[in-house]
Design a protein around this motif. Structure first.
Motif, PDB file in Angstrom:
ATOM      1  N   ASN A   1      -2.142  -4.106  -8.354  1.00 21.46           N
ATOM      2  CA  ASN A   1      -2.063  -4.433  -6.937  1.00 21.46           C
ATOM      3  C   ASN A   1      -1.734  -5.906  -6.679  1.00 21.46           C
TER       4      ASN A   1
ATOM      5  N   LEU B   1       2.836   1.557  -3.446  1.00 20.92           N
ATOM      6  CA  LEU B   1       1.983   1.994  -4.555  1.00 20.92           C
ATOM      7  C   LEU B   1       1.554   3.447  -4.396  1.00 20.92           C
TER       8      LEU B   1
ATOM      9  N   LYS C   1       0.830  -1.212   0.000  1.00 21.83           N
ATOM     10  CA  LYS C   1       0.000   0.000   0.000  1.00 21.83           C
ATOM     11  C   LYS C   1       0.863   1.261   0.000  1.00 21.83           C
TER      12      LYS C   1
END
Length: 207
Positions: free
Chosen positions: A159, A142, A139
């Motif tokens: 993802n 990204l 998380k």
């Protein structure tokens, strides 16, 4: 011989920033030091890098990608890394073989052993003395690359891909004394100081 160090981590882990700061620190200390990267590092390898990462090449087969990474690594090793080590240089490399295993072996699901075999042919027995893994969760990674103006072909992989890559790195790290895990979620100054301390301690042992 010199000392060969690689840095690893998912996209957005801060590798490029940290390696540059570490390089500048040792340069100021008048250390014989070289900063390089993969894929890339010299003319041929940089051309392969462009081919691999260009988003226009969206039909590239995953095995082709893995073979291109290995080819780039071979050229980089023989043309740049090994000559530098012979000159007793501290070689700081942004990515090496672990990236291929994590990204192509686990991320692209080609198999860690299969990708390792390709790279054994490419690098022979030449491995980093130790590897620093900048640990940043998917998380966070990204969110960091999401602020960039453009993304390369791998950064656009999504993802699920990056979760496989991160989990792959965790498998590589298990019971592997070569790899030192550093918390990359902290501020740049704190991470850089810790990495420099690690390197200096191991340089003393290597001397």
């Amino acid at each position: 011989m010199g000392l060969f160090i690689s840095f690893e981590g998912i996209d957005g882990s801060g590798k490029s920033t940290i390696t540059k700061l570490v390089y500048e620190y040792f340069l100021e200390k008048n250390t014989n030091v070289m900063l390089t990267r993969e894929p890339g590092g010299n003319i041929i390898a940089e051309k392969i890098r462009e081919l691999i990462l260009d988003p226009i090449n969206d039909t590239m087969d995953d095995r082709t990608e893995a073979l291109l990474f290995a080819a780039s690594r071979r050229q980089h090793l023989v043309e740049k890394i090994l000559p530098a080590l012979k000159e007793k240089t501290l070689v700081i490399c942004d990515r090496f073989i672990d990236s291929s295993i994590a990204y192509q072996g686990y991320g692209k699901e080609l198999g860690a052993e299969e990708v390792m075999e390709i790279n054994k042919f490419a690098i022979e027995s030449h491995m980093p003395k130790f590897t620093i893994f900048l640990d940043v969760d998917v998380k966070t990674g990204l969110s960091r690359i999401g602020t960039r103006d453009t993304l390369d072909r791998l950064e656009e992989s999504g993802n699920d891909f990056f979760h496989r890559v991160y989990n792959g790195y965790q498998e590589i790290i298990k019971d592997n004394p070569r790899i030192i895990v550093v918390d990359g979620t902290r501020d740049v100054e704190t991470v850089t100081k810790e990495v420099i301390k690690i390197i200096e301690e191991r340089m003393m042992l290597h001397a």
